[in-house]
Design an enzyme around this catalytic site. Structure first.
Site, PDB file in Angstrom:
ATOM      1  N   LYS A   1       9.187 -32.861  16.217  1.00 43.25           N
ATOM      2  CA  LYS A   1       9.217 -34.267  16.064  1.00 43.25           C
ATOM      3  C   LYS A   1       7.706 -34.482  15.491  1.00 43.25           C
ATOM      4  O   LYS A   1       6.855 -33.947  15.061  1.00 43.25           O
ATOM      5  CB  LYS A   1       8.813 -34.708  17.452  1.00 43.25           C
ATOM      6  CG  LYS A   1       9.994 -34.169  18.662  1.00 43.25           C
ATOM      7  CD  LYS A   1      11.503 -34.445  17.973  1.00 43.25           C
ATOM      8  CE  LYS A   1      12.383 -33.949  18.897  1.00 43.25           C
ATOM      9  NZ  LYS A   1      13.670 -34.475  19.241  1.00 43.25           N
TER      10      LYS A   1
HETATM   11  C1  PLP Z   1      14.374 -34.259  20.397  1.00 43.59           C
HETATM   12  C2  PLP Z   1      15.050 -35.432  21.008  1.00 43.59           C
HETATM   13  C3  PLP Z   1      15.043 -35.788  22.417  1.00 43.59           C
HETATM   14  C4  PLP Z   1      14.373 -34.802  23.410  1.00 43.59           C
HETATM   15  O1  PLP Z   1      13.326 -34.472  23.291  1.00 43.59           O
HETATM   16  P1  PLP Z   1      12.748 -32.948  24.114  1.00 43.59           P
HETATM   17  O2  PLP Z   1      11.367 -33.254  24.032  1.00 43.59           O
HETATM   18  O3  PLP Z   1      13.220 -31.850  23.221  1.00 43.59           O
HETATM   19  O4  PLP Z   1      13.407 -32.915  25.358  1.00 43.59           O
HETATM   20  C5  PLP Z   1      15.791 -36.837  22.869  1.00 43.59           C
HETATM   21  N1  PLP Z   1      16.536 -37.525  22.151  1.00 43.59           N
HETATM   22  C6  PLP Z   1      16.504 -37.261  20.647  1.00 43.59           C
HETATM   23  C7  PLP Z   1      17.082 -38.343  19.784  1.00 43.59           C
HETATM   24  C8  PLP Z   1      15.811 -36.145  20.175  1.00 43.59           C
HETATM   25  O5  PLP Z   1      15.987 -35.766  18.870  1.00 43.59           O
END
Ligand code: PLP
Length: 434
Positions: free
Chosen positions: A208
């Site tokens: 992210k």
């Molecule tokens: C990465 C992601 C999540 C979840 O995040 P994590 O921290 O990996 O649990 C939720 N929604 C979307 C659209 C994502 O890309």
């Protein structure tokens, strides 16, 4: 036309545009430095890695929450162990459960489905449009008496057409959760993503825009939602001023999922948050330097971004006239050296974009239960969902765009040389194939 454009494609034995791999995607990771080490070091030196009590608390998670909420103009922010946990909290705050469906786009991430199903509710797929986010038209078709919430996922770095989507939800009285996990730092016509939904969630996982390896956050303005999120993210109860569990408040006697954020993750997230605008700024600059050069190419369509100034920048998506051309185009780009190190996802035909497409989520397609009772699918309260389809074909635009589009990750550390190689490769391949 420059000479290179007329040259033989590397895929046919010509000289590739470049041979050095592009950098890993993982936006926040390229910016890890002294600031992260300093704040994480403080937590270690104080020997207080738990946020709610300890000998010399540094209050890293508290500070993160304050700065995060302030950026978005929200009253409350609650840090969690992951974005998926933040989703569980947000859906739980809205009391989503058996008998309910949650609307979300068929271009998604597996977490969105998992959080809904774990609560005993039913995911209801909505098609996308050329923004690669939810289609407001299909949304109005899909809303039913069972719809409890809209989970609006801002996919691949940028929101969809919020001014068209939000009124549809509001008119139907549907609360909105914005999933900003892939678009932290993005905005829409001046409003940051996560500032408009009843609740919004973010992720700080490695892929992210900012990262602590793992982590997440949920934001809202409503105190009741915040208190429900709090109890759910912890052990099911409130905490008192000393940071100890306080089971007395009857309204917030719930069940917890054990997803608190540690001070270590808080410290790292805080250092990254303070760099977020630089990280997204770098990606946006590279991305639009590329887009400006390739968007005139006949036969190649860039993803529609409603507000380019608010794009957080980590992905460039182009759509080609047919699945055959798309496959050949992606192969040719790889051969020109538009690819990342082993194990990365620098440039892929979106057909291969795994769990981002609903039909690749086999637990969904096969209606796997939370336990061997088969719930939520076998729950009589969810019988309305027996006819819902999750297979390929349920969302025609998802199928079509997946088969004809190529996704390029835009690393947050691209050099001008990388950018011009990318432009040159796209032009060279387009010149030969389109
Ligand atoms: C990465 C992601 C999540 C979840 O995040 P994590 O921290 O990996 O649990 C939720 N929604 C979307 C659209 C994502 O890309």
């Amino acid at each position: 036309m420059s000479q290179v454009l007329c040259e033989e494609l590397a895929v046919n034995g010509g000289v590739p545009v470049r041979t050095v791999p592009l950098p890993w995607e993982l936006p926040g990771s390229h910016w890890i430095g002294e600031e992260e080490m300093d704040l994480v070091g403080k937590v270690l030196s104080s020997r207080s890695p738990f946020r709610y009590y300890g000998p010399h608390l540094e209050h890293m998670v508290d500070t993160l929450e304050q700065e995060f909420a302030a950026r978005l103009g929200r009253r409350y922010a609650l840090a969690t162990g992951s974005g998926t946990a933040a989703l569980m909290c947000a859906l739980g705050a809205l009391d989503v459960g058996p008998g309910d469906e949650v609307l979300l786009s068929g271009y998604l991430w597996v977490s969105c489905l998992g959080a809904i199903v774990r609560l005993g509710a039913i995911p209801r797929l909505v098609d996308i449009d050329d923004t690669f986010c939810m289609s407001p038209t299909d949304l109005s078709r899909k809303i039913s008496s069972r719809s409890k919430a809209l989970l609006l996922v801002h996919m691949s770095g940028a929101p969809g057409d919020l001014d068209a989507i939000l009124p549809v939800a509001r008119d139907a009285g549907l609360p909105v959760i914005e999933d900003c996990a892939q678009a932290n730092g993005a905005s829409y016509r001046g409003k940051p993503v996560g500032s408009q939904g009843d609740l919004a969630i973010f992720s700080f996982q490695l892929n992210k825009n900012m990262t602590a390896g793992e982590g997440g956050i949920v934001v809202c303005n409503d105190e009741h939602f915040y208190k429900r999120c709090f109890a759910i993210h912890d052990m099911g109860y409130a905490r008192n001023a000393e940071g100890r569990l306080d089971p007395d408040d009857e309204q917030y006697q719930l069940w917890g999922i054990g997803a608190r954020m540690s001070e270590l993750a808080g410290a790292m997230s805080l250092a990254q948050l303070r760099k977020l605008d630089s990280i997204t700024g770098a990606m946006r600059e590279s991305k639009y330097a590329i887009r400006r050069e390739i968007e005139q190419i006949e036969g190649l369509q860039c993803r529609r971004i409603v507000d380019p100034k608010g794009d957080s920048g980590p992905f460039l998506i182009v759509t080609l006239p047919s699945a055959e051309v798309c496959e050949a185009f992606a192969k040719a780009l790889h051969a020109e050296g538009i690819r990342g190190p082993e194990g990365s996802f620098a440039c892929i035909a979106m057909e291969n974009w795994g769990l981002h497409w609903h039909w690749n989520n086999l637990s969904l397609v096969n209606r796997r239960g939370q336990s061997n009772t088969g719930r939520p699918w076998t729950d009589p309260a969810n019988a309305f969902a027996n006819e819902y389809s999750y297979e390929r074909g349920a969302c025609p635009n998802c199928d079509d765009l997946a088969s004809r589009s190529i996704l390029l990750t835009i690393a947050s550390c691209l050099t001008q040389g990388d950018v011009s190689d990318i432009v040159e490769a796209y032009k060279k391949v387009a010149n030969a194939l389109l």
